[in-house]
Scaffold this active site. Structure first.
Site, PDB file in Angstrom:
ATOM      1  N   ASP A 185      24.894   2.916  10.108  1.00 14.27           N
ATOM      2  CA  ASP A 185      26.037   2.006  10.049  1.00 14.27           C
ATOM      3  C   ASP A 185      27.277   2.639  10.653  1.00 14.27           C
ATOM      4  O   ASP A 185      28.045   1.983  11.363  1.00 14.27           O
ATOM      5  CB  ASP A 185      26.330   1.612   8.589  1.00 14.27           C
ATOM      6  CG  ASP A 185      25.381   0.547   8.088  1.00 14.27           C
ATOM      7  OD1 ASP A 185      24.718  -0.104   8.925  1.00 14.27           O
ATOM      8  OD2 ASP A 185      25.290   0.365   6.859  1.00 14.27           O
ATOM      9  N   ASP A 236      26.074   6.021   5.284  1.00 15.32           N
ATOM     10  CA  ASP A 236      24.927   5.559   6.073  1.00 15.32           C
ATOM     11  C   ASP A 236      25.166   5.902   7.542  1.00 15.32           C
ATOM     12  O   ASP A 236      26.052   5.333   8.193  1.00 15.32           O
ATOM     13  CB  ASP A 236      24.761   4.046   5.893  1.00 15.32           C
ATOM     14  CG  ASP A 236      23.503   3.544   6.582  1.00 15.32           C
ATOM     15  OD1 ASP A 236      23.352   3.777   7.809  1.00 15.32           O
ATOM     16  OD2 ASP A 236      22.663   2.941   5.910  1.00 15.32           O
ATOM     17  N   THR A 257       0.826  -1.228   0.000  1.00 12.98           N
ATOM     18  CA  THR A 257       0.000   0.000   0.000  1.00 12.98           C
ATOM     19  C   THR A 257       0.851   1.265   0.000  1.00 12.98           C
ATOM     20  O   THR A 257       0.356   2.353  -0.283  1.00 12.98           O
ATOM     21  CB  THR A 257      -0.892   0.048   1.254  1.00 12.98           C
ATOM     22  OG1 THR A 257      -0.037   0.157   2.409  1.00 12.98           O
ATOM     23  CG2 THR A 257      -1.762  -1.181   1.374  1.00 12.98           C
TER      24      THR A 257
HETATM   25  N1  URA Z   1      20.341   7.805   5.296  1.00  8.07           N
HETATM   26  C1  URA Z   1      21.665   7.805   5.567  1.00  8.07           C
HETATM   27  O1  URA Z   1      22.107   7.317   6.596  1.00  8.07           O
HETATM   28  N2  URA Z   1      22.472   8.396   4.668  1.00  8.07           N
HETATM   29  C2  URA Z   1      22.044   8.942   3.516  1.00  8.07           C
HETATM   30  O2  URA Z   1      22.846   9.466   2.744  1.00  8.07           O
HETATM   31  C3  URA Z   1      20.654   8.924   3.266  1.00  8.07           C
HETATM   32  C4  URA Z   1      19.826   8.342   4.174  1.00  8.07           C
END
Ligand code: URA
Length: 209
Positions: A203, A200, A108
């Site tokens: 991470d 990220d 959805t």
């Molecule tokens: N989330 C992240 O951690 N980094 C990005 O560049 C985009 C979304």
């Protein structure tokens, strides 16, 4: 972009450079995000209203100032938002921390709330939603809708880095929400990463990559 505030304090900008650098390891990255969060908290709380309070100093009576009005609620977007909470709480120790866990139903495409735990006195609080990387803006948008649905009326959004695409979504959906950033970057790439960004955030904070 009238409701977008880029916090260009030299300490924030200096630390952000090290946060962005791919050679910065997890331990240092976490510490720097924590420090920048505290510095951003300082700037974001500039408009908190004050009221007069009469106290006795050791030498005389004095009319001084204390923060008045609403209390603050922090809502970090999982998971990377967690990395900014402690820095904020160092400056705003009485803040309460709520959580809104959301995902998009793949069929959805509607947001599904899988976990919501907020302070009980929502109407009495000013909320700061914390999303370190405002990329498409989807998660922050959904979390803000979720807060408003439950009675929140005063919400700010705080991000380390935003892409113009994400800012546009929040401005369109929530023109009442002021957005505070350490940096407004160029764009999103085809995988949804902010360019130049920092990779990220989750991470890098939690050492999962
Ligand atoms: N989330 C992240 O951690 N980094 C990005 O560049 C985009 C979304």
């Amino acid at each position: 972009m009238s409701n977008v505030f880029v916090l260009d304090h030299p300490l924030i900008q200096h630390k952000l450079t090290y946060i962005r650098n791919k050679n910065t390891g997890t331990k240092e990255f976490r510490a720097l995000v924590d420090e920048v969060s505290a510095l951003m908290a300082f700037e974001i709380t500039r408009d908190l209203p004050l009221e007069e309070k009469t106290i006795e100093t050791p030498v005389t009576e004095a009319v001084t100032k204390v923060i008045s009005g609403k209390k603050i609620g922090l809502v970090p977007i999982l998971r990377a938002g967690l990395g900014m909470v402690d820095g904020m709480l160092r400056l705003i120790p009485a803040a309460k921390v709520g959580h809104v866990g959301l995902y998009r139903d793949p069929e959805t495409l509607q947001p599904v709330e899988y976990y919501v735990k907020l302070p009980t006195d929502i109407e009495e609080r000013d909320f700061i939603v914390i999303d370190p990387m405002l990329a498409t803006g989807g998660s922050a948008n959904d979390a803000i809708h979720s807060l408003k649905k439950r009675g929140a009326t005063n919400i700010k959004l705080m991000c380390l880095i935003a892409a113009p695409e994400g800012v546009e979504v929040i401005q369109k959906e929530h023109p009442d929400v002021d957005i505070y950033l350490a940096a407004l970057d160029e764009r999103l790439d085809e995988k949804g990463y902010i360019i130049p960004g920092l990779g990220d955030a989750g991470d890098r904070l939690f050492g999962t990559k």
